[in-house]
Design a protein around this motif. Structure first.
Motif, PDB file in Angstrom:
ATOM      1  N   SER A   1       0.829  -1.205   0.000  1.00 16.74           N
ATOM      2  CA  SER A   1       0.000   0.000   0.000  1.00 16.74           C
ATOM      3  C   SER A   1       0.865   1.257   0.000  1.00 16.74           C
ATOM      4  N   LYS A   2       1.955   1.226   0.736  1.00 20.99           N
ATOM      5  CA  LYS A   2       2.840   2.380   0.816  1.00 20.99           C
ATOM      6  C   LYS A   2       3.462   2.694  -0.544  1.00 20.99           C
ATOM      7  N   VAL A   3       3.914   1.656  -1.247  1.00 24.62           N
ATOM      8  CA  VAL A   3       4.507   1.853  -2.576  1.00 24.62           C
ATOM      9  C   VAL A   3       3.448   2.291  -3.580  1.00 24.62           C
ATOM     10  N   MET A   4       2.270   1.647  -3.520  1.00 26.50           N
ATOM     11  CA  MET A   4       1.159   2.020  -4.408  1.00 26.50           C
ATOM     12  C   MET A   4       0.752   3.474  -4.192  1.00 26.50           C
ATOM     13  N   THR A   5       0.686   3.887  -2.932  1.00 28.43           N
ATOM     14  CA  THR A   5       0.327   5.269  -2.608  1.00 28.43           C
ATOM     15  C   THR A   5       1.310   6.248  -3.225  1.00 28.43           C
ATOM     16  N   ALA A   6       2.582   5.956  -3.139  1.00 28.12           N
ATOM     17  CA  ALA A   6       3.603   6.828  -3.726  1.00 28.12           C
ATOM     18  C   ALA A   6       3.410   6.939  -5.235  1.00 28.12           C
ATOM     19  N   ARG A   7       3.052   5.834  -5.880  1.00 30.78           N
ATOM     20  CA  ARG A   7       2.809   5.862  -7.333  1.00 30.78           C
ATOM     21  C   ARG A   7       1.605   6.750  -7.668  1.00 30.78           C
ATOM     22  N   ILE A   8       0.550   6.611  -6.884  1.00 24.64           N
ATOM     23  CA  ILE A   8      -0.648   7.417  -7.126  1.00 24.64           C
ATOM     24  C   ILE A   8      -0.337   8.902  -6.966  1.00 24.64           C
ATOM     25  N   LEU A   9       0.306   9.270  -5.866  1.00 28.97           N
ATOM     26  CA  LEU A   9       0.552  10.681  -5.569  1.00 28.97           C
ATOM     27  C   LEU A   9       1.506  11.330  -6.569  1.00 28.97           C
ATOM     28  N   ALA A  10       2.360  10.516  -7.197  1.00 32.61           N
ATOM     29  CA  ALA A  10       3.313  11.043  -8.173  1.00 32.61           C
ATOM     30  C   ALA A  10       2.762  11.054  -9.599  1.00 32.61           C
ATOM     31  N   SER A  11       1.593  10.461  -9.805  1.00 37.19           N
ATOM     32  CA  SER A  11       1.051  10.306 -11.157  1.00 37.19           C
ATOM     33  C   SER A  11       0.491  11.614 -11.714  1.00 37.19           C
TER      34      SER A  11
ATOM     35  N   MET B   1     -17.085 -10.923 -16.743  1.00 38.08           N
ATOM     36  CA  MET B   1     -17.753  -9.625 -16.897  1.00 38.08           C
ATOM     37  C   MET B   1     -19.111  -9.789 -17.562  1.00 38.08           C
ATOM     38  N   GLY B   2     -20.105  -9.068 -17.022  1.00 38.81           N
ATOM     39  CA  GLY B   2     -21.422  -9.022 -17.640  1.00 38.81           C
ATOM     40  C   GLY B   2     -21.622  -7.715 -18.381  1.00 38.81           C
ATOM     41  N   ASP B   3     -22.768  -7.573 -19.031  1.00 42.07           N
ATOM     42  CA  ASP B   3     -23.042  -6.386 -19.840  1.00 42.07           C
ATOM     43  C   ASP B   3     -23.105  -5.109 -19.009  1.00 42.07           C
ATOM     44  N   ARG B   4     -23.467  -5.219 -17.741  1.00 36.79           N
ATOM     45  CA  ARG B   4     -23.622  -4.030 -16.905  1.00 36.79           C
ATOM     46  C   ARG B   4     -22.384  -3.729 -16.064  1.00 36.79           C
ATOM     47  N   ASP B   5     -21.365  -4.546 -16.209  1.00 32.85           N
ATOM     48  CA  ASP B   5     -20.147  -4.369 -15.416  1.00 32.85           C
ATOM     49  C   ASP B   5     -19.202  -3.376 -16.077  1.00 32.85           C
ATOM     50  N   TRP B   6     -18.691  -2.478 -15.280  1.00 30.73           N
ATOM     51  CA  TRP B   6     -17.770  -1.452 -15.782  1.00 30.73           C
ATOM     52  C   TRP B   6     -16.320  -1.903 -15.688  1.00 30.73           C
ATOM     53  N   LYS B   7     -15.578  -1.615 -16.752  1.00 31.20           N
ATOM     54  CA  LYS B   7     -14.128  -1.737 -16.693  1.00 31.20           C
ATOM     55  C   LYS B   7     -13.555  -0.423 -16.154  1.00 31.20           C
ATOM     56  N   VAL B   8     -12.273  -0.438 -15.836  1.00 30.36           N
ATOM     57  CA  VAL B   8     -11.603   0.774 -15.368  1.00 30.36           C
ATOM     58  C   VAL B   8     -10.638   1.261 -16.446  1.00 30.36           C
ATOM     59  N   ASN B   9     -10.105   2.449 -16.272  1.00 30.00           N
ATOM     60  CA  ASN B   9      -9.120   2.974 -17.218  1.00 30.00           C
ATOM     61  C   ASN B   9      -7.706   2.517 -16.885  1.00 30.00           C
ATOM     62  N   MET B  10      -7.497   2.207 -15.593  1.00 31.80           N
ATOM     63  CA  MET B  10      -6.151   1.846 -15.163  1.00 31.80           C
ATOM     64  C   MET B  10      -6.218   1.067 -13.857  1.00 31.80           C
ATOM     65  N   VAL B  11      -5.276   0.160 -13.676  1.00 28.19           N
ATOM     66  CA  VAL B  11      -5.082  -0.533 -12.406  1.00 28.19           C
ATOM     67  C   VAL B  11      -3.692  -0.178 -11.901  1.00 28.19           C
ATOM     68  N   VAL B  12      -3.597   0.263 -10.649  1.00 22.24           N
ATOM     69  CA  VAL B  12      -2.307   0.622 -10.065  1.00 22.24           C
ATOM     70  C   VAL B  12      -2.019  -0.298  -8.880  1.00 22.24           C
ATOM     71  N   THR B  13      -0.826  -0.897  -8.885  1.00 26.14           N
ATOM     72  CA  THR B  13      -0.364  -1.728  -7.785  1.00 26.14           C
ATOM     73  C   THR B  13       1.011  -1.237  -7.347  1.00 26.14           C
TER      74      THR B  13
ATOM     75  N   ALA C   1      -8.326   1.739 -10.538  1.00 28.07           N
ATOM     76  CA  ALA C   1      -8.470   0.708  -9.505  1.00 28.07           C
ATOM     77  C   ALA C   1      -7.169   0.596  -8.724  1.00 28.07           C
ATOM     78  N   LEU C   2      -7.275   0.535  -7.400  1.00 29.42           N
ATOM     79  CA  LEU C   2      -6.124   0.353  -6.536  1.00 29.42           C
ATOM     80  C   LEU C   2      -6.101  -1.097  -6.075  1.00 29.42           C
ATOM     81  N   ALA C   3      -4.966  -1.771  -6.248  1.00 24.45           N
ATOM     82  CA  ALA C   3      -4.950  -3.210  -5.991  1.00 24.45           C
ATOM     83  C   ALA C   3      -3.642  -3.675  -5.371  1.00 24.45           C
ATOM     84  N   LEU C   4      -3.749  -4.748  -4.618  1.00 24.90           N
ATOM     85  CA  LEU C   4      -2.578  -5.511  -4.205  1.00 24.90           C
ATOM     86  C   LEU C   4      -2.213  -6.410  -5.382  1.00 24.90           C
ATOM     87  N   LYS C   5      -0.955  -6.738  -5.521  1.00 28.04           N
ATOM     88  CA  LYS C   5      -0.528  -7.501  -6.700  1.00 28.04           C
ATOM     89  C   LYS C   5      -1.216  -8.864  -6.784  1.00 28.04           C
ATOM     90  N   GLU C   6      -1.612  -9.416  -5.632  1.00 26.38           N
ATOM     91  CA  GLU C   6      -2.301 -10.710  -5.619  1.00 26.38           C
ATOM     92  C   GLU C   6      -3.707 -10.640  -6.205  1.00 26.38           C
TER      93      GLU C   6
END
Length: 230
Positions: free
Chosen positions: A35-45, A199-211, A184-189
């Motif tokens: 989470s700490k590394v992911m947070t740094a990536r988000i804040l620097a993006s 995925m179904g017809d009503r399910d949304w994809k995201v623009n990016m996943v950050v880990t 989307a914010l995710a753990l690598k697992e």
């Protein structure tokens, strides 16, 4: 059609259970390190630096921790909205405004033990992102149970984000306003190969996943807001 829907729900349940078991076995120290590394990536993006009005979930156990992200949103003078789940059989999700660090620190626990804002702050009605005078979100930082490299997302099965995004983006389109950038914010697992998240017809994809290991897609132009894939 009914068989297809049953099959889809069964597939989702299987993936959800598998990932949940993996996450339960992760030491808390590993979750916090990622989470700490992911947070740094988000804040620097660039997409975070360019954002002015942001929604971010308040994390619970087993999720990428967002505690430092939401505090930094407020410190930088950006507008922060967090999810609020309504009660009842037909529960829906809204995003309510957080008015500062004092407000954030005083939030009580709501559904699933996640901190949620009350309807008021200091005697005044708390602003909803759906209010007519609310500025549109330009960034939504989203949770989930699993994601894949094709940007598919699997939630907890309640459909809160999918229904919110469908209604919210429809209103934005009527006003010719841009859709928010979905990250989307995710753990690598939690990240699977392309096509492994049902995925179904009503399910949304995201623009990016950050880990903690980087972003998917790696070569995405984060300065742009493409149409959200459905």
């Amino acid at each position: 059609m009914a068989h297809t829907m049953t099959s889809l729900q069964s597939s989702k349940k299987t993936v959800r259970a598998a990932i949940t078991n993996i996450l339960r076995s992760l030491p808390e120290s590993e979750v916090q390190l990622q989470s700490k590394v992911m947070t740094a990536r988000i804040l620097a993006s660039p997409f975070f630096k360019q954002s002015k009005c942001v929604s971010c979930y308040l994390s619970m156990d087993g999720e990428a921790n967002t505690s430092e992200i939401v505090r930094e949103i407020l410190r930088q003078g950006k507008t922060l909205y967090v999810p609020k789940i309504s009660k009842g059989r037909d529960a829906t999700m809204d995003f309510l405004k957080i008015y500062g660090l004092e407000d954030l620190d005083s939030l009580p626990s709501g559904v699933w033990g996640i901190k949620e804002p009350g309807a008021e702050w200091q005697g005044q009605r708390r602003m909803s992102v759906n209010d007519a005078d609310a500025k549109p979100l330009d960034l939504i930082l989203m949770p989930g149970v699993a994601f894949d490299r094709g940007l598919s997302r699997l939630g907890h099965g309640k459909g809160y984000y999918d229904r919110f995004l469908t209604a919210y983006t429809s209103r934005l389109s009527e006003k010719s306003q841009a859709r928010p950038f979905l990250v989307a914010l995710a753990l690598k697992e939690q990240v699977l190969a392309v096509g492994e998240v049902p995925m179904g017809d009503r399910d949304w994809k995201v623009n990016m996943v950050v880990t903690s290991e980087g972003s998917i897609p790696e070569d995405h132009d984060v300065g742009q807001k493409p149409e959200v894939p459905k």
